[in-house]
Design a protein around this motif. Structure first.
Motif, PDB file in Angstrom:
ATOM      1  N   PHE A  43      25.613  51.257   7.250  1.00  0.00           N
ATOM      2  CA  PHE A  43      25.940  50.918   5.870  1.00  0.00           C
ATOM      3  C   PHE A  43      24.993  49.849   5.324  1.00  0.00           C
ATOM      4  O   PHE A  43      24.536  49.938   4.185  1.00  0.00           O
ATOM      5  CB  PHE A  43      27.398  50.456   5.762  1.00  0.00           C
ATOM      6  CG  PHE A  43      27.963  50.608   4.385  1.00  0.00           C
ATOM      7  CD1 PHE A  43      28.504  51.813   3.969  1.00  0.00           C
ATOM      8  CD2 PHE A  43      27.954  49.554   3.492  1.00  0.00           C
ATOM      9  CE1 PHE A  43      29.027  51.961   2.691  1.00  0.00           C
ATOM     10  CE2 PHE A  43      28.466  49.688   2.211  1.00  0.00           C
ATOM     11  CZ  PHE A  43      29.009  50.890   1.809  1.00  0.00           C
ATOM     12  N   SER A 120      34.341  50.952   3.856  1.00  0.00           N
ATOM     13  CA  SER A 120      33.800  52.190   4.411  1.00  0.00           C
ATOM     14  C   SER A 120      34.214  52.354   5.864  1.00  0.00           C
ATOM     15  O   SER A 120      34.275  51.378   6.611  1.00  0.00           O
ATOM     16  CB  SER A 120      32.270  52.188   4.330  1.00  0.00           C
ATOM     17  OG  SER A 120      31.736  53.353   4.927  1.00  0.00           O
ATOM     18  N   HIS A 125      33.672  56.134   1.508  1.00  0.00           N
ATOM     19  CA  HIS A 125      33.274  54.828   0.984  1.00  0.00           C
ATOM     20  C   HIS A 125      33.997  54.586  -0.341  1.00  0.00           C
ATOM     21  O   HIS A 125      34.095  55.492  -1.161  1.00  0.00           O
ATOM     22  CB  HIS A 125      31.763  54.759   0.733  1.00  0.00           C
ATOM     23  CG  HIS A 125      30.943  55.487   1.751  1.00  0.00           C
ATOM     24  ND1 HIS A 125      30.881  55.104   3.075  1.00  0.00           N
ATOM     25  CD2 HIS A 125      30.167  56.594   1.643  1.00  0.00           C
ATOM     26  CE1 HIS A 125      30.084  55.936   3.731  1.00  0.00           C
ATOM     27  NE2 HIS A 125      29.652  56.845   2.888  1.00  0.00           N
TER      28      HIS A 125
END
Length: 149
Positions: A43, A120, A125
């Protein structure tokens, strides 16, 4: 590790005794590879590489004090003046994102008062924009680029 709903990136792994470690660019060291850490590293790479978030304005495992207890935010993103702008909370891919997850990040936000909350599990997400005047938040359809925050 499981495939995520995030772009791949050239991560670095190494073996240390009986553990697998992954390199954390923000902490500049290898950390134990857990399913949640796998999500975090992907991420952060996504935010930096795809959304233009400056790596120098992001921090992993940021300490804060909440009700006299020490807590750690998974990732905090700062504006160019060093003010917290965004909190990111990660869960492992097999962990469902629930109201409890949002309650956790909301508690952290009581201290930091950021404009954006991201959650997330690497597969799903969420991004919320806070509205402190109306004491509410809005779910956004996508994570904005850093320059649009």
């Amino acid at each position: 590790m499981i495939d995520l709903n995030l772009p791949s990136y050239p991560y670095k792994l190494k073996q240390a005794k009986d553990k697998i470690l992954i390199f954390d660019d923000l902490r500049n060291r290898y950390v134990s590879l857990s399913p949640e850490e796998w999500v975090r590293q992907h991420f952060v790479a996504y935010l930096a590489n795809e959304k233009g978030f400056p790596r120098g304005l992001m921090g992993n495992e940021i300490s804060l004090t909440l009700n006299r207890c020490n807590r750690r935010c998974d990732t905090v993103v700062y504006d160019r003046n060093g003010k917290p702008l965004c909190i990111v909370e990660y869960k492992a891919p097999h962990v469902e994102i629930t109201q409890k997850t949002f309650d956790q990040i909301a508690r952290y936000n009581m201290v930091l008062q950021v404009d954006y909350l991201l959650v997330s599990n690497g597969l799903i997400h969420y991004c919320c924009r806070m509205d402190y005047l109306r004491n509410s938040y809005t779910f956004l359809p996508d994570i904005p680029c850093y320059n649009d925050l």
